[in-house]
Motif scaffolding. Sequence first.
Motif, PDB file in Angstrom:
ATOM      1  N   VAL A 122       0.841  -1.204   0.000  1.00 52.04           N
ATOM      2  CA  VAL A 122       0.000   0.000   0.000  1.00 52.04           C
ATOM      3  C   VAL A 122       0.870   1.246   0.000  1.00 52.04           C
ATOM      4  N   GLY A 123       1.929   1.235   0.837  1.00 47.54           N
ATOM      5  CA  GLY A 123       2.822   2.381   0.894  1.00 47.54           C
ATOM      6  C   GLY A 123       3.507   2.646  -0.433  1.00 47.54           C
ATOM      7  N   ARG A 124       3.890   1.555  -1.122  1.00 47.03           N
ATOM      8  CA  ARG A 124       4.544   1.715  -2.426  1.00 47.03           C
ATOM      9  C   ARG A 124       3.575   2.315  -3.442  1.00 47.03           C
ATOM     10  N   SER A 125       2.317   1.827  -3.436  1.00 46.27           N
ATOM     11  CA  SER A 125       1.332   2.335  -4.389  1.00 46.27           C
ATOM     12  C   SER A 125       0.962   3.787  -4.112  1.00 46.27           C
ATOM     13  N   LEU A 126       1.075   4.213  -2.861  1.00 44.48           N
ATOM     14  CA  LEU A 126       0.750   5.590  -2.511  1.00 44.48           C
ATOM     15  C   LEU A 126       1.945   6.535  -2.652  1.00 44.48           C
TER      16      LEU A 126
END
Length: 306
Positions: A122-126
Amino acid sequence: MPSARQGSIRLFRFRGIDVFLHWSWFLVAAYEIQMRKGSYSSVAWNVLEYLALFLIVSIHEFGHALACRQVGGSANQIVLWPLGGVAYVDPPPRPGATLWSISAGPLVNVVLMPILFALVIVGRSLGWAESVPDLYQLVRAISFINLGLLVFNILPIYPLDGGQILRSLLWFVLGRARSLMVATVFGLVGVAVFIALAVWRQDLWLGAIALFMAMSCWGGLKHAMALSRFAKLPRRDGLACPSCKTAPPVGEFWKCGKCGQQFDTFQTRAVCPRCATQFPMTKCLDCGASHPMNDWMMASLVPSNA
């Protein structure tokens, strides 16, 4: 193994379990934080990473303790120290109860794995790697710390969880004493590998872990030999523990809590021969359960197929 009463401070209590922190934790924490300085923009993130490590360790140890209580054992202390954590658990001396008490710790790490890796994704996608790189690095570090702890703990080397799980599985086949002996001998082989690796890498920290494991293996081996000798003792006919149906051994294996006299409680009818203290409950030396003396005699009358 560290003691909660020696060189430790009490942090908190949760569900009747006291959590202690050994004083040496602060020294090692300062060293480890300093060694990893530079991986973040501020040392505060290094502190958070180290605290996250011991949060995972604490949850892992609570897994052991709560599982032990679930099967009827006792567990009321956890000690956090530089080499990890120790949950002081005393499950009933049955292979299934011991297996669950030990397995519950690594299962905590298994449950955390998808949660932490999902957070990384999730952090990577955000776009955290660009917008909040320290936070993204922290989340990644925590996820790999959890994975590393899981892999290390399930190594089949006593006294690691993997070694104790191996012992519990062998217990079903080999019995209590022989399973512990096999697990500790196997553990000593693993310790030898750790020592060789520590020397090759000139890693003092790995050497300290290997030394602790060697001491635990040696203690486990001596305990296995004592259990083996105990299993060969002559047993008293006509009596049986109501819980495990095992006949009690013949000999002065019970100790008066008032005067310290060793005596054979079945020979004296649960009365201390020195101070005449009457004991309403008699403890089984095989399973640890306590029952009134009359229940031991009644248990011996119950048919084995009942």
